[in-house]
Structure formats: structure tokens, C-alpha cells
Design an enzyme around this catalytic site. Structure first.
Site, mmCIF file in Angstrom:
data_model
loop_
_atom_site.group_PDB
_atom_site.id
_atom_site.type_symbol
_atom_site.label_atom_id
_atom_site.label_comp_id
_atom_site.label_asym_id
_atom_site.label_seq_id
_atom_site.Cartn_x
_atom_site.Cartn_y
_atom_site.Cartn_z
ATOM 1 N NE ARG A 168 40.792 37.943 35.402
ATOM 2 C CZ ARG A 168 40.676 38.309 34.134
ATOM 3 N NH1 ARG A 168 40.942 37.426 33.179
ATOM 4 N NH2 ARG A 168 40.317 39.526 33.799
ATOM 5 C CG HIS A 202 39.521 35.518 40.091
ATOM 6 N ND1 HIS A 202 38.904 35.654 38.860
ATOM 7 C CD2 HIS A 202 40.019 36.747 40.385
ATOM 8 C CE1 HIS A 202 39.024 36.907 38.439
ATOM 9 N NE2 HIS A 202 39.693 37.583 39.334
ATOM 10 N NE ARG A 257 36.585 38.712 33.835
ATOM 11 C CZ ARG A 257 36.910 39.348 32.707
ATOM 12 N NH1 ARG A 257 36.882 38.696 31.541
ATOM 13 N NH2 ARG A 257 37.251 40.621 32.737
ATOM 14 C CE1 TYR A 283 46.229 40.507 39.029
ATOM 15 C CE2 TYR A 283 45.587 42.009 37.279
ATOM 16 C CZ TYR A 283 45.324 40.914 38.075
ATOM 17 O OH TYR A 283 44.146 40.228 37.927
ATOM 18 C CE LYS A 320 33.537 40.591 35.142
ATOM 19 N NZ LYS A 320 33.985 41.442 36.269
ATOM 20 C CG HIS A 330 41.557 43.965 32.958
ATOM 21 N ND1 HIS A 330 42.705 43.984 33.730
ATOM 22 C CD2 HIS A 330 40.743 43.052 33.540
ATOM 23 C CE1 HIS A 330 42.579 43.128 34.723
ATOM 24 N NE2 HIS A 330 41.409 42.555 34.634
#
Length: 330
Positions: A260, A257, A161, A292, A185, A283
Site C-alpha cells: 500500500r 501493508h 488495505r 508519504y 474503514k 483516507h
């Protein structure tokens, strides 16, 4: 019984609950802060006096719904932003409910019944390897140009990110610059390997610019960490120059972004399993990464090639007499 005041409880929510008890990230605190700053400014237009001294029952479902509508209509916020603001308000109400119990005004508790607003999911936008190269080729051999080239090369190499890359410090670079360690995250660390070309650029950049282990790898001209807005601005300048070679870029919405997404799509179309891509991207699981797969037109086409289309019976066109008479009359 006197209704509790809004100001003291909101301060406790930030100082004790979010910062100490939950130890949330700075990004979460900033998002929540912005939410309540917007909410309080909105309330100032409808209520007189100091908001700090107002009772909690100032917050009602109708007030919150009108505030959310204000965000969409007057401020032009997206539905996703609206839902994020609602999530912050709901978190505050949950906190009040845990502490006050039955003393929490009924109307305040009913805020929890406000649903998230559904919205259409846009297809993921991504760049092809050729488009990434065209954008990188626009950088010049200046201090800013070398920094921008390294920034977007790191984004494409790692799939990280933009906030993760901009937060990199010199001490986060592995020995020999073979990998970088990012904080993603959920306060999760992950190490991401680098291509040899990226390693050499990164080593050279750090040798020329790094002043201490705590220094940002990608600073602005004042030596401070480059902001997301700054990165987006420089990217737009690069895309504008690259569009001279690839005019289709002018019609695209390209943000940091997007790199990414480009990394994920390149890995996916190279046959890398979704589980591995999820680990690279940070993730929680492959469910998020599945988007995706839905966006890959090349993989859909390859899958359809394995399906044989039904045979079509060819029919010879025979015009009726009326059509022939029309043509002959011309």
C-alpha cells in the site's frame, strides 16, 4: 447503594451498544473483544472468584495502568497497541458514564484521565517498483503461486488495505473485471480501477476457481477466505526468494501493508496530487496522505535542486612549521 456488576454491563456494551446501536465493523468488535479478554485474564491473576460477579469498581486507574504496563513489558506490545487497548477501555467507561451517570463509581470514571502514550513515529517503509516486480517474479505456476501473484498484484494495483483485498467476493468484481469494489474503514465503499494485465489475471482466476458470487476471490486451500496471517506468511516466503536477486530485502521489514505504501509513493513521485492519492487509499483527507510526502527522498532531492547552495571560498591548505618538521622527521 450496591455497585453495579462488571459482567452484565460488559455484555450489554458488546451486544447492544457496539453491535446494534453503533453498528461498528466486525474488525472493531474483534479488537475490543481481544482487549477485554486480555484485561480479564490479567485481573484473574490478582482477584479471586468469578469476574462476572465482581463489581465495576474492580476497574480503577491504577489497575488499568498496570494492565497497560503488563502489555508492554510482559507481552511485548508496541505503544500503538497499548493505546488501542486503552481506547477500547475508555469507550466502555464512556458507555457506563452515559448510562449510570452519578451512580458510576468515581474511580471507574477516573480511567478517562489516563492519557495516550506518545511514541516515536517511524519513517514509512515502502517498496520500489523494481522490488515489487522482483517479489512478484518469485511466484510459481501452481495454484498457490497464481493466487499469491494475484493477491500482491491487486495490493500494488489498488493501494488497498490487505483486509480490504482479502474480503473481496466474486460479486465485488466489476463487469469485465475492470474494477473492484472494496469496503474500507468507516464502512465506506470505493471502486478502484485495474490495469489490463491485472484484469486478465483476475478474470482467468475467477473462471478457474469461483463457485458462487459470495465466494472469496482469494481463498485458502480449504475454500475459506485467506487470513492476514496466511498472506503475511506467503509474502515472507516470496521476499526470502527475491532476496537472492536483491540482498537488501533481507534487512527490510516487509508486510502486506508495505505494498500500500509502495502504491502511494509511486503515485506521489509520478506527480499525482495528494488529494487524488487520498481518494485512492480511502483516507479521510490529504492530511494522512502527507506522511508519504515526508518519506519521499526523491522529491526532497528534487526540491533541493531548485535551491542554489552558497558559494564557498576555497582555501589552500598551508601546514604549519611544526607539522612540516614532524613529517620530515619520519
Amino acid at each position: 447503594m450496591k455497585t453495579p456488576e462488571l459482567g452484565p454491563w460488559l455484555q450489554r456494551f458488546f451486544r447492544e451498544h457496539l453491535s446494534v446501536q453503533r453498528n461498528v465493523s466486525r474488525a472493531t468488535i474483534t479488537s475490543y473483544r481481544d482487549t477485554f479478554r486480555l484485561l480479564l485474564r490479567y485481573l484473574q491473576t490478582t482477584h479471586r472468584g468469578s469476574l462476572h460477579l465482581h463489581a465495576l469498581d474492580l476497574l480503577t486507574p491504577n489497575t488499568v495502568v498496570r494492565f497497560l504496563e503488563h502489555l508492554e513489558r510482559q507481552r511485548g506490545n508496541s505503544v500503538r497497541t497499548r493505546n488501542a487497548r486503552l481506547a477500547a477501555i475508555r469507550s466502555f467507561v464512556h458507555y457506563l458514564s452515559d448510562w449510570l451517570g452519578p451512580d458510576l463509581p468515581t474511580d471507574v470514571a477516573r480511567i478517562l484521565t489516563i492519557p495516550r502514550k506518545r511514541h516515536a513515529q517511524r519513517m514509512i517503509g515502502f517498496l520500489t517498483p523494481q522490488e515489487v516486480q522482483a517479489i512478484l517474479d518469485t511466484t510459481q505456476d501452481t495454484w498457490t503461486g497464481r493466487r499469491n501473484h494475484l493477491l500482491f498484484l491487486l495490493l500494488y494495483n489498488t493501494g488497498a488495505r490487505i483486509s480490504e483485498i482479502l474480503s473481496l467476493r466474486v460479486k465485488d468484481i466489476g463487469q469485465g473485471s475492470a474494477a473492484v469494489e472494496v469496503l474500507g474503514k468507516g464502512r465506506k465503499h470505493r471502486r478502484l480501477p485495474l490495469w489490463r494485465g491485472t484484469q486478465s489475471r483476475l478474470r482467468r482466476w475467477i473462471q478457474e476457481n469461483a463457485s458462487s458470487p459470495e465466494a472469496p476471490v482469494l481463498p485458502n486451500r480449504f475454500g475459506q477466505r485467506l487470513t492476514r496471517a496466511g498472506a503475511a506468511y506467503h509474502l515472507q516466503q516470496m521476499v526470502r526468494r527475491a532476496s537472492a536477486q536483491l540482498p537488501a530485502l533481507k534487512q527490510r521489514r516487509i508486510s502486506p501493508h508495505t505494498f500500500r505504501h509502495a502504491t502511494a509513493m509511486s503515485l506521489l513521485e509520478a506527480g499525482v496530487p495528494l488529494e487524488v492519492i487520498a481518494l485512492v487509499l480511502g483516507h479521510e483527507g490529504p492530511t494522512t496522505t502527507h506522511q508519504y510526502l515526508e518519506a519521499s527522498l526523491a522529491m526532497k532531492k528534487k526540491a533541493l535542486e531548485k535551491l542554489s547552495p552558497p558559494a564557498l571560498k576555497r582555501r589552500r591548505f598551508r601546514p604549519d612549521d611544526e607539522l612540516l618538521r614532524f613529517l620530515e622527521s619520519l
